[in-house]
Every structure is written in C-alpha cells, then in structure tokens.
Design a protein around this motif. Sequence first.
Motif, PDB file in Angstrom:
ATOM      1  N   ASP A  60      -5.655   7.356   4.570  1.00 34.32           N
ATOM      2  CA  ASP A  60      -7.108   7.369   4.276  1.00 34.32           C
ATOM      3  C   ASP A  60      -7.821   6.350   5.159  1.00 34.32           C
ATOM      4  O   ASP A  60      -8.872   6.621   5.733  1.00 34.32           O
ATOM      5  CB  ASP A  60      -7.372   7.009   2.800  1.00 34.32           C
ATOM      6  N   GLU A  61      -7.235   5.162   5.253  1.00 32.43           N
ATOM      7  CA  GLU A  61      -7.907   4.096   6.026  1.00 32.43           C
ATOM      8  C   GLU A  61      -7.921   4.406   7.517  1.00 32.43           C
ATOM      9  O   GLU A  61      -8.919   4.171   8.205  1.00 32.43           O
ATOM     10  CB  GLU A  61      -7.206   2.747   5.789  1.00 32.43           C
ATOM     11  N   PRO A  98      -7.762  -5.772   7.719  1.00 33.32           N
ATOM     12  CA  PRO A  98      -7.730  -4.417   7.162  1.00 33.32           C
ATOM     13  C   PRO A  98      -6.996  -3.456   8.094  1.00 33.32           C
ATOM     14  O   PRO A  98      -7.025  -3.625   9.329  1.00 33.32           O
ATOM     15  CB  PRO A  98      -9.213  -4.032   7.068  1.00 33.32           C
ATOM     16  N   THR A 117       0.855  -1.181   0.000  1.00 33.98           N
ATOM     17  CA  THR A 117       0.000   0.000   0.000  1.00 33.98           C
ATOM     18  C   THR A 117       0.896   1.238   0.000  1.00 33.98           C
ATOM     19  O   THR A 117       2.113   1.136  -0.106  1.00 33.98           O
ATOM     20  CB  THR A 117      -0.988  -0.023   1.199  1.00 33.98           C
ATOM     21  N   ALA A 153     -10.469   7.200   8.093  1.00 39.21           N
ATOM     22  CA  ALA A 153     -11.858   6.722   7.986  1.00 39.21           C
ATOM     23  C   ALA A 153     -12.242   5.910   9.221  1.00 39.21           C
ATOM     24  O   ALA A 153     -13.387   5.947   9.681  1.00 39.21           O
ATOM     25  CB  ALA A 153     -12.019   5.884   6.718  1.00 39.21           C
ATOM     26  N   ALA A 154     -11.266   5.186   9.783  1.00 40.61           N
ATOM     27  CA  ALA A 154     -11.577   4.308  10.927  1.00 40.61           C
ATOM     28  C   ALA A 154     -11.663   5.069  12.239  1.00 40.61           C
ATOM     29  O   ALA A 154     -12.567   4.819  13.043  1.00 40.61           O
ATOM     30  CB  ALA A 154     -10.512   3.209  11.036  1.00 40.61           C
ATOM     31  N   ALA A 183      -2.764   6.021   1.048  1.00 37.50           N
ATOM     32  CA  ALA A 183      -3.894   5.087   1.210  1.00 37.50           C
ATOM     33  C   ALA A 183      -4.010   4.640   2.665  1.00 37.50           C
ATOM     34  O   ALA A 183      -5.118   4.474   3.196  1.00 37.50           O
ATOM     35  CB  ALA A 183      -3.696   3.883   0.287  1.00 37.50           C
ATOM     36  N   MET A 184      -2.858   4.453   3.312  1.00 37.89           N
ATOM     37  CA  MET A 184      -2.899   4.053   4.726  1.00 37.89           C
ATOM     38  C   MET A 184      -3.510   5.169   5.576  1.00 37.89           C
ATOM     39  O   MET A 184      -4.359   4.910   6.443  1.00 37.89           O
ATOM     40  CB  MET A 184      -1.485   3.727   5.208  1.00 37.89           C
ATOM     41  N   ALA A 230      -7.874  -0.624   8.910  1.00 32.26           N
ATOM     42  CA  ALA A 230      -8.853   0.017   9.798  1.00 32.26           C
ATOM     43  C   ALA A 230      -8.949  -0.724  11.128  1.00 32.26           C
ATOM     44  O   ALA A 230      -9.056  -0.110  12.195  1.00 32.26           O
ATOM     45  CB  ALA A 230     -10.221   0.055   9.116  1.00 32.26           C
TER      46      ALA A 230
END
Length: 316
Positions: free
Chosen positions: A214-215, A277, A207, A218-219, A211-212, A279
């Motif tokens: 973002d995750e 994941p 990754t 979001a979490a 992107a990390m 997250a």
Amino acid sequence: MRLLILGGTRFLSHATAAAALARGHDVVCAARGESGSVPDGAMLVAVDRDRGLGPLTGERFDAVVDVARMNLPWVRDALTSIDARHWTFVSSVSVYADDGSLLAPLEEADPTDPEGYGAVKVASENAVRATHPDALIVRAGLICGPGDLSDRFGYWAARFARGGRAVVPDVPDQPVRIVDVRDLAAWIVRCAENGTGGTYDGVGPATTLGAMFDEIAAAVGAPDLERVPVPADTLVAAGIEPWMGPRSLPLWLPSDSLGVVSRDPGPAAAAGLTCRPIADTARSALAHEQALGMDRERRAGLSAADERELLSRARV
Ligand SMILES: NC(=O)c1ccc[n+]([C@@H]2O[C@H](COP(=O)([O-])OP(=O)(O)OC[C@H]3O[C@@H](n4cnc5c(N)ncnc54)[C@H](OP(=O)(O)O)[C@@H]3O)[C@@H](O)[C@H]2O)c1
C-alpha cells in the motif's frame, strides 16, 4: 572520530562512510576499489583482504566498522591487525533458524548456502565479541534503498511505477521488516560515537507485505496500477521463487520460513535506530531503478513476459 570502514565502495558500507563524513568524522575506507568508489571526502586505502590489511596493520582508530559478508579469516585478521575503541560488525538476521534459535557457528561454508551464510556470521560475531566484548553487532534484516544490488525492494517500486496489472503474492498479512540503508548507516555511526555496544536485530518497524505494498503504491504507483493477488500455491506450481533471485516475487516467503521477517524491532529502536517511512525508501529506490534502467535484466523479480504468462495461467 577517526573511523575505519572495512569496505566503503558500495551500499551499506558506502552509506556508513557517507553518514560519518556528514557528521564531520575522519573516514578511512579499506577495500580493493573494485565495487565502486568511496564517498567524496573519505580516504581509500587499497587492500585485498585475502592478502591482509597491508599498510593499516598496527594502526589505531577510534572506531571500526566491518561488513565482511561471509569470511571468518578476514574478521579475525582485522581483529588482530587493528586497534580500536569501538568495533561494529555487520551481521544478518540469517543467523536465526526458522524457529528463532541461533544457528551453530561454522568456520566456512558454501557461499551459495543461505544457512551457511548465517552460520559463518555466527562464528564471525563470536570472534568479534571475544576480542571486543562491548562490540556492536548489527544483525541486519532486509536492507533497502539507493544502491541496493539485490533488486528485491526495488523490484516493487519499479513494478508499481510501471503500472498496469501487477502480480502480487496473495499473502497480505505476511510479516515483513525492512530497513533503509541510510537509516541503518546513520545509526551505526551514532553507536560508534556513543560507544553503544550489544547485539541487535537491525530491522525497521513491524509491518505486513500488504501494508508495505500500500505504501509503495501510494508513493510511486502509476495511476493505472492494479495489484493482482495470486495465491501462494499457484505461484509455487508455476515455479516462481520466493524472496529473491530470478523469476521470483521478492520479499514473499513460504509460511514456514517467516522467522527472518518477524524479528522484534523494539530493542534497536530503543537503542536509537530511527526509520524513515517506507514511502521515502520507495521514492529513492525508484530513482535508483530509473538511473540503472527500468528495462534492464534484473537479479530479482518477474520479467514482463513471466508476469503475463502467470496472469494467464492463474486466470485472474
Ligand atoms: N543487503 C542486505 O539486505 C543485507 C541483509 C543482511 C545483512 N547484510 C550484510 O550487510 C553487509 C553489506 O555490506 P555492503 O553493503 O558494504 O556490501 P558488500 O557487498 O558486503 O561489500 C562490502 C565491501 O567489501 C569490499 N570487498 C570485497 N572483497 C574484498 C577484498 N577481497 N578485499 C577488500 N575489500 C573487499 C567491497 O569493496 P571492493 O569490491 O571495492 O574491494 C565492498 O566495499 C554485509 O555484511 C552483509 O552480509 C546485508
């Protein structure tokens, strides 16, 4: 299976003991007991490896897991003192030089020297393979999740949960690989059960830092979180350290040092390493951070004051 874990009182070796117990195995941990306690159900044999393995000498186990960080005499002593059908040695992706080649082995090195750490791991791997040609050698990448003492991944979970304007390095395409401690531990136990051997990079899926983030956001990110990208040269000029340590932005790396975060996750995945994941890791890391205290002095990351100063300096 009767499993000996050389360690067991913290982080990966503790998680490995817990994973083995959950699978119904008989778990013996050998450590001083200074770093913490072993999971409920495991037996602690108090040993100081500087003085040998004491009552365990001459014992036979189905499997052994050794996490010796940077100590070839400990590795050799265990190999000669304990008999086992399956042997796992936890190594590190730090065995690779930036060009991807393997570092030359070293018998000992300064504990604060990152290359010395990798070089002693290479020598330790060689010693393990010489005695157990079918050993499992796990070259772990960045291990994250509950119990992590390095404060690296946890910095981002805690920082994003705090919200507001959060400095991030402006390198969204930088590769990164993380592995959750619980996934790595479960895989080590399954390999011991199945007799799986070989040398693997124990890293999670490919990754990028963007992107990390973002995750993680979001979490666990607060609703008012605003990620403020700051260029790498501004960070360098401000004396912000990459990767780890005080006044750092953890997991950010200079563009000429990306080897350790670019390893191929394919072989370990094909050998059964499954990764949750990001997250999920972020939620667990945040719970761990909250238990430790969100305002504590950290081993890695920026303090609120450092971050404010950086934001005003960068005029972003
Ligand atoms: N964290 C990462 O991101 C990362 C990345 C790549 C590789 N790795 C590797 O992953 C492994 C991590 O292992 P870990 O999480 O279990 O943590 P660790 O910090 O390496 O501790 C391992 C165990 O060693 C025991 N120990 C220390 N000194 C001892 C002594 N003198 N005698 C007997 N036991 C002693 C500790 O117990 P007591 O203090 O209670 O004795 C502890 O249970 C290491 O091999 C590390 O190099 C980590």
